[in-house]
Design a protein around this motif. Structure first.
Motif, PDB file in Angstrom:
ATOM      1  N   SER A  72       0.838  -1.202   0.000  1.00  0.00           N
ATOM      2  CA  SER A  72       0.000   0.000   0.000  1.00  0.00           C
ATOM      3  C   SER A  72       0.869   1.246   0.000  1.00  0.00           C
ATOM      4  O   SER A  72       1.677   1.449   0.910  1.00  0.00           O
ATOM      5  N   GLU A  73       0.696   2.075  -1.022  1.00  0.00           N
ATOM      6  CA  GLU A  73       1.382   3.366  -1.044  1.00  0.00           C
ATOM      7  C   GLU A  73       0.934   4.223   0.129  1.00  0.00           C
ATOM      8  O   GLU A  73       1.747   4.916   0.756  1.00  0.00           O
ATOM      9  N   ASP A  74      -0.355   4.182   0.455  1.00  0.00           N
ATOM     10  CA  ASP A  74      -0.870   4.978   1.563  1.00  0.00           C
ATOM     11  C   ASP A  74      -0.197   4.597   2.877  1.00  0.00           C
ATOM     12  O   ASP A  74       0.204   5.467   3.664  1.00  0.00           O
ATOM     13  N   ARG A  75      -0.075   3.293   3.146  1.00  0.00           N
ATOM     14  CA  ARG A  75       0.566   2.837   4.381  1.00  0.00           C
ATOM     15  C   ARG A  75       2.023   3.257   4.421  1.00  0.00           C
ATOM     16  O   ARG A  75       2.560   3.584   5.487  1.00  0.00           O
ATOM     17  N   LEU A  76       2.675   3.245   3.284  1.00  0.00           N
ATOM     18  CA  LEU A  76       4.061   3.687   3.233  1.00  0.00           C
ATOM     19  C   LEU A  76       4.156   5.165   3.590  1.00  0.00           C
ATOM     20  O   LEU A  76       5.026   5.570   4.383  1.00  0.00           O
ATOM     21  N   LEU A  77       3.288   5.989   3.016  1.00  0.00           N
ATOM     22  CA  LEU A  77       3.325   7.417   3.312  1.00  0.00           C
ATOM     23  C   LEU A  77       3.080   7.679   4.801  1.00  0.00           C
ATOM     24  O   LEU A  77       3.706   8.563   5.401  1.00  0.00           O
ATOM     25  N   ILE A  78       2.173   6.923   5.398  1.00  0.00           N
ATOM     26  CA  ILE A  78       1.930   7.074   6.834  1.00  0.00           C
ATOM     27  C   ILE A  78       3.190   6.713   7.615  1.00  0.00           C
ATOM     28  O   ILE A  78       3.574   7.402   8.574  1.00  0.00           O
ATOM     29  N   ASP A 119      14.810  -2.441   8.084  1.00  0.00           N
ATOM     30  CA  ASP A 119      14.065  -2.939   9.245  1.00  0.00           C
ATOM     31  C   ASP A 119      13.300  -1.845   9.971  1.00  0.00           C
ATOM     32  O   ASP A 119      12.749  -2.075  11.043  1.00  0.00           O
ATOM     33  N   GLU A 120      13.232  -0.648   9.396  1.00  0.00           N
ATOM     34  CA  GLU A 120      12.566   0.470  10.058  1.00  0.00           C
ATOM     35  C   GLU A 120      11.165   0.737   9.531  1.00  0.00           C
ATOM     36  O   GLU A 120      10.500   1.667   9.980  1.00  0.00           O
ATOM     37  N   LEU A 121      10.710  -0.052   8.585  1.00  0.00           N
ATOM     38  CA  LEU A 121       9.381   0.133   8.007  1.00  0.00           C
ATOM     39  C   LEU A 121       8.536  -1.099   8.310  1.00  0.00           C
ATOM     40  O   LEU A 121       8.624  -2.115   7.626  1.00  0.00           O
ATOM     41  N   ASP A 122       7.740  -1.000   9.332  1.00  0.00           N
ATOM     42  CA  ASP A 122       6.916  -2.133   9.763  1.00  0.00           C
ATOM     43  C   ASP A 122       5.565  -2.078   9.057  1.00  0.00           C
ATOM     44  O   ASP A 122       4.524  -1.824   9.657  1.00  0.00           O
ATOM     45  N   ILE A 123       5.591  -2.288   7.758  1.00  0.00           N
ATOM     46  CA  ILE A 123       4.365  -2.280   6.962  1.00  0.00           C
ATOM     47  C   ILE A 123       4.382  -3.486   6.045  1.00  0.00           C
ATOM     48  O   ILE A 123       5.445  -4.030   5.717  1.00  0.00           O
ATOM     49  N   ARG A 124       3.205  -3.890   5.603  1.00  0.00           N
ATOM     50  CA  ARG A 124       3.081  -5.109   4.812  1.00  0.00           C
ATOM     51  C   ARG A 124       3.684  -4.928   3.426  1.00  0.00           C
ATOM     52  O   ARG A 124       3.521  -3.893   2.782  1.00  0.00           O
ATOM     53  N   ARG A 125       4.378  -5.959   2.984  1.00  0.00           N
ATOM     54  CA  ARG A 125       4.968  -5.974   1.654  1.00  0.00           C
ATOM     55  C   ARG A 125       4.229  -6.977   0.782  1.00  0.00           C
ATOM     56  O   ARG A 125       3.574  -7.879   1.280  1.00  0.00           O
ATOM     57  N   ASN A 126       4.375  -6.831  -0.524  1.00  0.00           N
ATOM     58  CA  ASN A 126       3.653  -7.701  -1.446  1.00  0.00           C
ATOM     59  C   ASN A 126       4.101  -9.151  -1.349  1.00  0.00           C
ATOM     60  O   ASN A 126       3.337 -10.060  -1.595  1.00  0.00           O
ATOM     61  N   ALA A 127       5.360  -9.368  -1.029  1.00  0.00           N
ATOM     62  CA  ALA A 127       5.887 -10.716  -0.831  1.00  0.00           C
ATOM     63  C   ALA A 127       6.922 -10.631   0.266  1.00  0.00           C
ATOM     64  O   ALA A 127       7.555  -9.598   0.457  1.00  0.00           O
ATOM     65  N   ALA A 128       7.108 -11.700   0.985  1.00  0.00           N
ATOM     66  CA  ALA A 128       7.984 -11.661   2.149  1.00  0.00           C
ATOM     67  C   ALA A 128       9.394 -11.215   1.818  1.00  0.00           C
ATOM     68  O   ALA A 128      10.057 -10.565   2.616  1.00  0.00           O
ATOM     69  N   VAL A 129       9.858 -11.574   0.622  1.00  0.00           N
ATOM     70  CA  VAL A 129      11.220 -11.193   0.252  1.00  0.00           C
ATOM     71  C   VAL A 129      11.240 -10.456  -1.084  1.00  0.00           C
ATOM     72  O   VAL A 129      12.214 -10.495  -1.822  1.00  0.00           O
ATOM     73  N   ASP A 155       3.769  10.170  -5.726  1.00  0.00           N
ATOM     74  CA  ASP A 155       3.672   8.869  -6.404  1.00  0.00           C
ATOM     75  C   ASP A 155       4.764   7.899  -5.945  1.00  0.00           C
ATOM     76  O   ASP A 155       5.759   7.660  -6.628  1.00  0.00           O
ATOM     77  N   TRP A 156       4.507   7.267  -4.790  1.00  0.00           N
ATOM     78  CA  TRP A 156       5.472   6.381  -4.153  1.00  0.00           C
ATOM     79  C   TRP A 156       5.129   4.909  -4.362  1.00  0.00           C
ATOM     80  O   TRP A 156       5.631   4.042  -3.646  1.00  0.00           O
ATOM     81  N   GLU A 157       4.301   4.579  -5.355  1.00  0.00           N
ATOM     82  CA  GLU A 157       3.861   3.194  -5.508  1.00  0.00           C
ATOM     83  C   GLU A 157       4.985   2.240  -5.930  1.00  0.00           C
ATOM     84  O   GLU A 157       4.884   1.032  -5.741  1.00  0.00           O
ATOM     85  N   LEU A 158       6.074   2.755  -6.505  1.00  0.00           N
ATOM     86  CA  LEU A 158       7.182   1.899  -6.921  1.00  0.00           C
ATOM     87  C   LEU A 158       8.336   1.915  -5.926  1.00  0.00           C
ATOM     88  O   LEU A 158       9.423   1.403  -6.213  1.00  0.00           O
ATOM     89  N   ALA A 159       8.111   2.494  -4.750  1.00  0.00           N
ATOM     90  CA  ALA A 159       9.161   2.528  -3.729  1.00  0.00           C
ATOM     91  C   ALA A 159       9.522   1.117  -3.290  1.00  0.00           C
ATOM     92  O   ALA A 159       8.715   0.188  -3.365  1.00  0.00           O
ATOM     93  N   ALA A 160      10.758   0.953  -2.837  1.00  0.00           N
ATOM     94  CA  ALA A 160      11.241  -0.364  -2.422  1.00  0.00           C
ATOM     95  C   ALA A 160      12.412  -0.173  -1.469  1.00  0.00           C
ATOM     96  O   ALA A 160      12.851   0.954  -1.207  1.00  0.00           O
TER      97      ALA A 160
END
Length: 351
Positions: A49-55, A111-121, A218-223
């Motif tokens: 989620s881009e929104d969760r990342l921005l938060i 390890d500082e972003l405790d948000i869900r990722r699309n795949a574990a790795v 537009d942070w949807e491609l952030a990684a």
């Protein structure tokens, strides 16, 4: 309400904010973004989620859209008023703010972003020989990161779409397995500590507000990955003059080294490898996007073809070396390739 606004990955609507909204103290309008369905993805997505990342980035990255959850699983972003970054050379002010953005990005660790990722790795490097995951952060495998991107381009961008667009790539002279040389080059990349990367730093994603400050949207491609990848993507997309490119390179190097020493190790040689990948990736992206833009139904937009073909000719020319093209198709040959592909669609009408 205004919208849908221009954008590839999302359908976006902007609207005035009521006074009681928590965003109203800083923004005149808010925006709701919904991912477009049945979208062709040309870049790997890390965060769900881009929104969760921005938060999660609130207080970590300055001048990005502020975001609040206004209902369960419904997030609202502040709308950045202003204009996109012009094609004029960067002002000293904007160059400084770009450097500050690079500093803030490299300061965010895996390890500082405790948000869900699309795949574990999804954003971690993988040893392609043993399929074992490496989760190091301070000495990350930049070569494995790039191999993951190459694998995504081969399998998800080309492989998943070969049934529809494979003959078009054949017509344009793009050989099978053209990225093997790039894969071999990845083993020589220096290790750089992984950090947050935006992944899509081009002019449309920079907004200059009425006060003249530079915002990043537009942070949807952030990684999480090699920080040098952000510089390579930025230079590839911005089309700077040589003089301006050198200024940006130096600002990036000073910015990342000032925050996390070692973040620019081997950057001058490795940048050329990453730029080669970006040029090759653009062929796959632009060839498919152009085919879709010309029309997916029985009546193509033939008027767009000459300009579109010229753009594809230039993209192929820029990628000739990394793709191993013995010769680049001419404008006439590119137009002919698209015409043959378009006419092969059942029920197509000829120009």
């Amino acid at each position: 309400m205004e919208g849908p606004l221009k954008g590839y990955h999302h359908e976006t609507y902007a609207f005035p904010l009521p006074a009681e909204n928590p965003l109203a103290t800083r923004f005149e309008r808010g925006k709701l973004r919904s991912p477009r369905e049945e979208l062709l993805w040309f870049d790997r997505r890390c965060f769900a989620s881009e929104d969760r990342l921005l938060i999660a980035l609130r207080g970590r990255i300055a001048r990005i859209p502020e975001c609040f959850e206004v209902a369960e699983n419904v997030c609202l972003q502040g709308f950045i008023e202003g204009r996109t970054l012009s094609r004029r050379p960067l002002s000293d002010r904007h160059l400084h703010q770009l450097g500050r953005l690079f500093e803030e990005l490299v300061g965010v660790k895996a390890d500082e972003l405790d948000i869900r990722r699309n795949a574990a790795v999804a954003d971690r490097p993988t040893d392609t020989d043993t399929d074992t995951e490496t989760e190091t952060d301070t000495d990350a495998d930049s070569g494995a990161f790039l191999r993951g991107l190459i694998r995504f381009t081969e399998e998800q961008v080309y492989g998943e779409n070969a049934g529809r667009f494979g003959t078009l790539f054949d017509e344009l002279g793009v050989p099978e397995n053209p990225l093997e040389e790039l894969k071999r080059a990845t083993v020589r990349l220096a290790s750089r500590p992984f950090a947050l990367i935006h992944g899509d730093l081009h002019r449309e994603n920079f907004i200059v507000d009425p006060a003249g400050d530079l915002w990043t949207i537009d942070w949807e491609l952030a990684a999480i990955g090699d920080p040098l990848y952000d510089l390579a993507t930025h230079l590839h997309l911005m089309r700077y003059s040589q003089k301006e490119e050198e200024r940006v390179k130096e600002v990036w190097r000073a910015a990342v080294e000032g925050v996390r020493p070692g973040s620019s190790d081997g950057w001058e040689q490795d940048l050329q490898v990453l730029l080669s990948y970006k040029r090759a990736q653009s062929v796959y992206t632009d060839v498919i996007r152009t085919a879709v833009a010309l029309g997916s139904g029985p009546k193509p937009n033939w008027q767009l073809l000459p300009r579109a073909a010229w753009r594809i000719h230039l993209v192929l020319k820029a990628a000739a070396e990394p793709l191993g093209l013995s010769e680049v198709p001419t404008l006439r040959q590119v137009m002919a390739a698209y015409m043959r592909w378009l006419r092969a669609y059942p029920g197509r009408t000829d120009p």
